[in-house]
Scaffold this active site. Structure first.
Site, PDB file in Angstrom:
ATOM      1  CE  LYS A   1     -33.640 -25.950  16.600  1.00 42.88           C
ATOM      2  NZ  LYS A   1     -32.468 -25.743  18.357  1.00 42.88           N
TER       3      LYS A   1
ATOM      4  NE  ARG B   1     -42.167 -14.112  -6.417  1.00 44.53           N
ATOM      5  CZ  ARG B   1     -41.291 -15.239  -6.351  1.00 44.53           C
ATOM      6  NH1 ARG B   1     -41.348 -15.608  -6.557  1.00 44.53           N
ATOM      7  NH2 ARG B   1     -40.650 -14.746  -5.044  1.00 44.53           N
TER       8      ARG B   1
HETATM    9  P1  ADP Z   1     -37.041 -15.598   0.597  1.00 49.11           P
HETATM   10  O1  ADP Z   1     -38.793 -15.022   0.780  1.00 49.11           O
HETATM   11  O2  ADP Z   1     -36.258 -14.922   0.956  1.00 49.11           O
HETATM   12  O3  ADP Z   1     -37.045 -16.155  -0.159  1.00 49.11           O
HETATM   13  P2  ADP Z   1     -37.360 -18.216   2.446  1.00 49.11           P
HETATM   14  O4  ADP Z   1     -38.364 -17.456   3.759  1.00 49.11           O
HETATM   15  O5  ADP Z   1     -38.244 -18.354   1.384  1.00 49.11           O
HETATM   16  O6  ADP Z   1     -36.747 -16.537   2.182  1.00 49.11           O
HETATM   17  O7  ADP Z   1     -36.294 -18.756   2.469  1.00 49.11           O
HETATM   18  C1  ADP Z   1     -34.862 -19.484   2.015  1.00 49.11           C
HETATM   19  C2  ADP Z   1     -34.262 -19.772   2.332  1.00 49.11           C
HETATM   20  O8  ADP Z   1     -33.427 -19.530   3.629  1.00 49.11           O
HETATM   21  C3  ADP Z   1     -34.633 -21.240   2.538  1.00 49.11           C
HETATM   22  O9  ADP Z   1     -34.837 -22.089   1.248  1.00 49.11           O
HETATM   23  C4  ADP Z   1     -33.673 -22.044   3.550  1.00 49.11           C
HETATM   24  O10 ADP Z   1     -32.842 -22.407   2.439  1.00 49.11           O
HETATM   25  C5  ADP Z   1     -33.091 -20.504   4.287  1.00 49.11           C
HETATM   26  N1  ADP Z   1     -34.172 -20.978   5.617  1.00 49.11           N
HETATM   27  C6  ADP Z   1     -34.841 -20.005   5.757  1.00 49.11           C
HETATM   28  N2  ADP Z   1     -35.814 -20.296   6.895  1.00 49.11           N
HETATM   29  C7  ADP Z   1     -34.619 -21.320   7.692  1.00 49.11           C
HETATM   30  C8  ADP Z   1     -34.182 -22.006   9.059  1.00 49.11           C
HETATM   31  N3  ADP Z   1     -35.341 -21.689   9.973  1.00 49.11           N
HETATM   32  N4  ADP Z   1     -33.968 -23.114   9.145  1.00 49.11           N
HETATM   33  C9  ADP Z   1     -33.090 -23.867   7.649  1.00 49.11           C
HETATM   34  N5  ADP Z   1     -33.129 -22.613   7.106  1.00 49.11           N
HETATM   35  C10 ADP Z   1     -33.809 -21.781   6.438  1.00 49.11           C
END
Ligand code: ADP
Length: 454
Positions: A201, A292
């Protein structure tokens, strides 16, 4: 304790690790590419080994060359920093097989958390809330669309192996879904070597809240509090702070307990970060774990007085954590990432020679950087020049201190994000703490120099 640590990285984080080693009385080995001969990490390490040409694939990502450098220099441990090989389970495995300690978690822990779909399942098994989504990777677009309809649009299609804000695609309705799904799959395949994707979602205006975890090999796992990293551009963090203005003590404890529970479920060892999304209604969800040291770790170091990198090295050598809750927190800390990029041109990198460099200073100001006047920023790596971290007795003082520090931070020769960061500090919503991950998207005028600025 280790005798000699090789730092498999460059830039400010290589310097950061060298400092920690020196304090612990450990010798250091720098590795560098041909583009980094003049780098400070090479100058400050006790030993240095050139590991190949500029492209990272032929140097900082080249496992055999790094292992050979460690063997030649007689290093008994490797610190991977962040990026490059830091979350490469195979690298951790090869280190151990070569009788070199890997300063980080086990290969197995990296593997579970590195696969975002597997990590979700691990969290769900211990009842840490996860964002509603597909129970695992989805193979074909029809099955995926079925899940997307169940969860409700908008949804985000994520590469299981993704990272660094890459490999994600948002789909707002069923009509664009199949196309987005195919694109996400092929992007994931070319960027991460795996086309595995899953559906989540897409939350509307969440905050990014993460907890700093530390674990040792004696079963102790604690958290050092949260960092609020909601100021992002294209899912990449630009400004981080702690404590988060969005958390009450009660919510901090709930989220912190969930983070520790998640880390405990895999007996996590070392420094790690549990990233979560927090909704306006205060519901929170696990997003991923980074296995990390993170770019923004100084925020927590300043707030708590704990040297996370030294702690990381100590526990990798088998020591117990030297800290126990309750962790003391002093005031408020904000970090700005200063990049050689041009915000007016879509944050296009601006490599080149730095002619003038005058760093800010004063009480409550920390600057982690590897650049100096006369240094040439190479075009081959990320464009982080410096991390400016300011602490105040409260948020207002930290913010004002950051404004003054940015005003007196002079870098000439390359375009930097300093003026942009100063505009964010002066933004009314930022000052009120009213930010979420879409904040910069809404405030797009922050990217441009105001017309009357000249
Ligand atoms: P990465 O591993 O590339 O850093 P993340 O899964 O940590 O990716 O997500 C990075 C950013 O993407 C989050 O901080 C948020 O801003 C956005 N994001 C990721 N998943 C969602 C979601 N389900 N709904 C809204 N924003 C999301």
């Amino acid at each position: 304790m280790f005798k000699k640590v090789l730092i498999a990285n460059r830039g400010e984080i290589a310097l950061r690790v060298i400092r920690a080693c020196r304090e612990l009385g450990i010798q250091t080995v720098a590795v560098y590419s041909e583009a980094d001969r003049e780098s400070l990490h090479v100058r400050f390490a006790d030993d240095d080994v050139c590991i190949g040409p500029a492209p990272a694939r032929e140097s900082y990502l080249n496992i055999p060359r790094i292992i050979a450098a460690a063997e030649i220099a007689g290093a008994d441990a490797i610190h991977p920093g962040y990026g490059f090989l830091a979350e490469n389970a195979e690298f951790a495995e090869i280190c151990v097989a070569s009788n070199i300690n890997f300063i980080g978690p086990t290969a197995q822990q990296i593997r579970v958390m590195g696969d975002k779909a597997a990590a979700r399942n691990a969290m769900q098994a211990v009842k840490v809330p996860i964002i509603p989504g597909s129970p695992g990777p989805v193979e074909d677009s029809e099955e995926a669309l079925k899940f997307a309809r169940e969860i409700g649009f908008p949804v985000i299609i994520k590469a299981a192996a993704g990272g660094g804000g890459k490999g994600m695609r948002v789909s707002t309705d069923p009509d664009d879904f199949t196309r987005s799904f195919q694109l996400a799959r092929s992007e994931a395949l070319s960027a991460f070597g795996s086309g595995e994707v899953y559906i989540e979602k897409y939350l509307d205006r969440p905050r990014h809240i993460e907890f700093q975890i530390m674990g040792d090999r004696h079963g102790n796992i604690i958290h050092l509090g949260e960092r609020d990293c909601s100021v992002q551009r294209r899912h990449q963090k630009l400004i981080e702070e702690a404590p988060s203005v969005a958390l009450t003590q009660d919510l901090r404890e709930k989220m912190g307990d969930a983070a520790v529970k998640g880390a405990k479920s895999i007996d996590y060892v070392g420094a790690g970060t549990i990233e979560m999304l927090l909704n306006a209604d205060k519901s929170f969800y696990f997003m991923e774990m980074n296995t990390r040291i993170q770019v923004e770790h100084p925020v927590t170091e300043m707030l708590t007085g704990v040297d996370i990198v030294k702690e990381q090295i100590r526990v990798a050598a088998g020591a117990r954590l030297s800290i126990k809750p309750p962790i003391e927190r002093r005031g408020h800390v904000i970090e700005c990432r200063v990049n050689a990029e041009d915000p007016a041109r879509n944050f296009q990198p601006s490599p080149g020679r730095i002619d003038v460099f005058h760093p800010p200073g004063g009480p409550g100001v920390r600057l982690d950087t590897h650049v100096y006047a006369g240094y040439t920023v190479p075009p081959f790596y990320d464009s982080l020049l410096a991390k400016l971290i300011c602490q105040g007795r409260d948020r207002q003082e930290a913010l004002r201190r950051m404004q003054v520090a940015l005003e007196s931070f002079i870098i000439e020769g390359v375009t930097t994000t300093i003026p942009f960061l100063a505009r964010v500090m002066a933004n009314k919503h930022f000052q009120e703490g009213a930010v979420d991950t879409k904040f910069l998207e809404r405030e797009s005028e922050l990217m441009r120099e105001p017309l009357n600025a000249a």
